[in-house]
Design an enzyme around this catalytic site. Sequence first.
Site, PDB file in Angstrom:
ATOM      1  N   CYS A  70       0.830  -1.207   0.000  1.00  0.00           N
ATOM      2  CA  CYS A  70       0.000   0.000   0.000  1.00  0.00           C
ATOM      3  C   CYS A  70       0.863   1.255   0.000  1.00  0.00           C
ATOM      4  O   CYS A  70       1.349   1.689   1.052  1.00  0.00           O
ATOM      5  CB  CYS A  70      -0.944  -0.014   1.202  1.00  0.00           C
ATOM      6  SG  CYS A  70      -2.031   1.429   1.238  1.00  0.00           S
ATOM      7  N   CYS A 100      -0.515   4.146   2.030  1.00  0.00           N
ATOM      8  CA  CYS A 100      -0.352   4.002   3.490  1.00  0.00           C
ATOM      9  C   CYS A 100       1.092   4.259   3.905  1.00  0.00           C
ATOM     10  O   CYS A 100       1.346   4.917   4.906  1.00  0.00           O
ATOM     11  CB  CYS A 100      -0.695   2.577   3.946  1.00  0.00           C
ATOM     12  SG  CYS A 100      -2.137   1.860   3.201  1.00  0.00           S
ATOM     13  N   ASP A 101       2.030   3.696   3.176  1.00  0.00           N
ATOM     14  CA  ASP A 101       3.399   3.616   3.684  1.00  0.00           C
ATOM     15  C   ASP A 101       4.419   4.482   2.948  1.00  0.00           C
ATOM     16  O   ASP A 101       5.565   4.600   3.399  1.00  0.00           O
ATOM     17  CB  ASP A 101       3.873   2.148   3.656  1.00  0.00           C
ATOM     18  CG  ASP A 101       3.002   1.272   4.546  1.00  0.00           C
ATOM     19  OD1 ASP A 101       2.538   1.768   5.584  1.00  0.00           O
ATOM     20  OD2 ASP A 101       2.771   0.094   4.206  1.00  0.00           O
TER      21      ASP A 101
END
Length: 308
Positions: free
Chosen positions: A134, A137-138
């Site tokens: 992701c 997300c990261d």
Amino acid sequence: MEHVKCLIIGSGPAGYTAAIYTSRANLQPVVYEGLAPGGQLTMTTEVENFPGYPDGVDGTAMMEEIRRQALRFGADIRSGLIVKADLSERPFTLTTDGGHTLKADVLIAATGATATYLGLPSEAAYMGQGVSACATCDGFFYRKQDVAVVGGGDTACEDALYLAGLCRKVYMIVRRNVLRASKAMQERVLAAPNIEVLWEHQAKEILGDANGVNAVRLVSAKGEEKTIAVTGFFVAIGHHPNTELFKSWLTLDEQGYIVTKGRGTATDVEGVFACGDVQDPVYRQAITAAASGCMAAIDAERFLMEKG
Ligand code: NDP
């Protein structure tokens, strides 16, 4: 046989949020957590984009807190899997992996989706320590660093472009000599000055140490090996929605995601609602999953009220 008003299958942000709302509405929900209690967020480390956590929060810890919030209002959260569903009539009949049978007046499907990984042992070893599925997300953790994205579809291109805005350099590891992504996406990727596409290459091994990933060993279609220095390795080779249980009953789209009606969470079977990644091939965020869990709970409550 146990009869419940509301059965929720799945325990990611969607399932637990549906549990909070349905328990507060006195639907006395029973939640089956499934194979991975807490869902995909338990595979990441820090979550920094969920509102309400200005300092970030560990993904597993956040899911434990949402679970605790559902328990506080009386949700009956059980470990175990639902392995069989009969949605031919209401109440629906569901069977657990332990052979227990339940009748449910409404069903909320929140079984999520699973990212596809390459399956390398080193990929599993560095999961959450440089390996991620992701970028949204990261990606932030790798700003000004060099990273790699594997895949050649729209997700890989979107991730590479997102990362190109944060990172110093993005390598795209593409196994063929073409991208599968839409033309527009391809053009944007190829025009980005800090994205380098490594055509006809596959990742062979993720290398690292106690601090996480520091390189990836690649092999070309000609069998030549090379190593690139990267600290992040983003896998973007597709997701599969966990809809095996529902495929004989609910309409799925061509990728296997549950189709919901209009802006709501109703499926084409009255009394069955779907929320989270199992019905969302587009956004796939914890916050959007939680929001749709809330919607499913409200839809389920209204449905039961109308049905008396
Ligand atoms: P796709 O299935 O479209 O693409 C997967 C990519 O990963 C392909 O390039 C494939 O290579 C590659 N791949 C698969 N397995 C491996 C492997 N083992 N090793 C190396 N590479 C591998 O998945 P996406 O997630 O990109 O997209 C799913 C759907 O969602 C698509 O319909 C897409 O169009 C859509 N989507 C749309 C977006 C948008 O419109 N903004 C954004 C994101 C997704 P190969 O081509 O060789 O098979």
